[in-house]
Design an enzyme around this catalytic site. Structure first.
Site, short mmCIF file in Angstrom:
data_model
loop_
_atom_site.label_atom_id
_atom_site.label_comp_id
_atom_site.label_asym_id
_atom_site.label_seq_id
_atom_site.Cartn_x
_atom_site.Cartn_y
_atom_site.Cartn_z
CG HIS A 1 -1.90 -1.09 1.30
ND1 HIS A 1 -1.81 -2.11 2.22
CD2 HIS A 1 -3.01 -1.33 0.57
CE1 HIS A 1 -2.83 -2.94 2.05
NE2 HIS A 1 -3.57 -2.50 1.07
N GLY B 1 -2.97 -1.89 -7.20
CA GLY B 1 -1.81 -2.77 -7.28
C GLY B 1 -1.99 -3.81 -8.37
CG LEU C 1 4.60 -7.13 0.61
CD1 LEU C 1 4.85 -5.71 1.12
CD2 LEU C 1 5.14 -8.13 1.61
#
Ligand code: PAF
Length: 280
Positions: free
Chosen positions: A34, A144, A181
């Site tokens: 993030h 993302g 992640l």
């Protein structure tokens, strides 16, 4: 940094803000992935807004909505440290004052791969993204590449509904061991994490065998099948080369850029990953 929980506060901030606005939509439990989106947002606009909302519409009845990690204080710390201008963190009743009757349909693209295993998931994602765009009124929004199908669908949402928001994407961020992640990685035990590493390893195997689309896909599937034998808690859902924009399967002799999308269950946790491969 301003923190707002309702549309009145958000409008006050938005109306007082000069210049362009970049939105980073999140469900909180912020991690370095993030933070990369936030860093990218700073390069795209004068002001950066982060939304933090765990959206019930995108969770199936047997999924982890109740136990999805929530840590607003730590998220706010990160946003403050990363120079975010406004955090919009609404309560459930603020986003959905009543059960929505009218929602966005993600269509065929939303019913394959992640959408086949998680029926209704992308309808929920696109509905909340459309609502966030309406409320924040960003010029640009950052997503993302880890959620490749979500990214492709958000691009279609904007194009098909003329939303006028520019979509930017940011490459996957990985831990030192190679695992992409994800807020859900915290569910994994040490042994499950070891099993989950089969996904990035399968992507590496495919990249080494990338002479044809067929050989790359086979290499990924072989790596994952071997890992399933070694790790009974690992169960492959799909490992498929697709067109990035349409999520249709690539032919064995496909030429050009394709995305190898992977999904597996590791114990009770769903793990996804992907990589772009080029076939000449
Ligand atoms: O990627 C996510 O975190 C979510 O799907 C999003 C885009 C914030 C919508 O709830």
């Amino acid at each position: 940094m301003t923190q707002v929980a309702d549309t009145r506060g958000l409008n006050a901030w938005r109306n007082a803000t000069r210049g362009t606005v970049a939105l980073v939509p999140t469900m909180g439990a912020l991690h370095d992935g993030h933070r990369r989106l936030i860093a990218h947002a700073h390069g795209e606009a004068d002001a950066v807004a982060v939304s933090i909302f765990v959206n019930p519409l995108q969770f199936g009845p047997d999924e982890d909505f109740e136990r999805y990690p929530r840590d607003l204080d730590s998220d706010l710390e990160i946003c403050r440290a990363d120079g975010v201008d406004v955090v919009f963190a609404p309560e459930l009743h603020e986003m959905y004052p009543r059960d929505p009757e009218v929602t966005v349909s993600a269509g065929r693209m939303g019913a394959v791969f992640e959408g086949a295993s998680r029926p209704g998931h992308f309808d929920g994602v696109l509905t909340v993204v459309a609502k966030l765009f309406q409320r924040v009124r960003p010029d640009v929004a950052i997503f993302g590449q880890k959620d490749a199908q979500q990214l492709a669908l958000v691009e279609r949402l904007v194009a098909d509904l003329d939303l006028g928001v520019h979509i930017e994407s940011v490459p996957i961020v990985r831990d030192a061991d190679g695992l992409a992640l994800s807020s859900r990685n915290r569910y994994l035990s040490a042994a499950e994490r070891e099993s989950a590493l089969a996904l990035p390893r399968a992507l590496e195997a495919a990249a080494h065998e990338a002479t044809t689309a067929a050989s790359a896909q086979d290499a990924a599937r072989r790596t994952l099948a071997d890992a399933e034998l070694q790790h009974p808690e690992l169960s492959l859902d799909y490992a498929t080369l697709v067109d990035r924009a349409t999520f249709t399967k690539c032919s064995p002799d496909f030429r050009g850029d394709a995305v190898l999308v992977l999904a597996a269950r590791v114990g009770a946790t769903r793990v996804i990953d992907n990589a772009t491969l080029t076939f000449g």
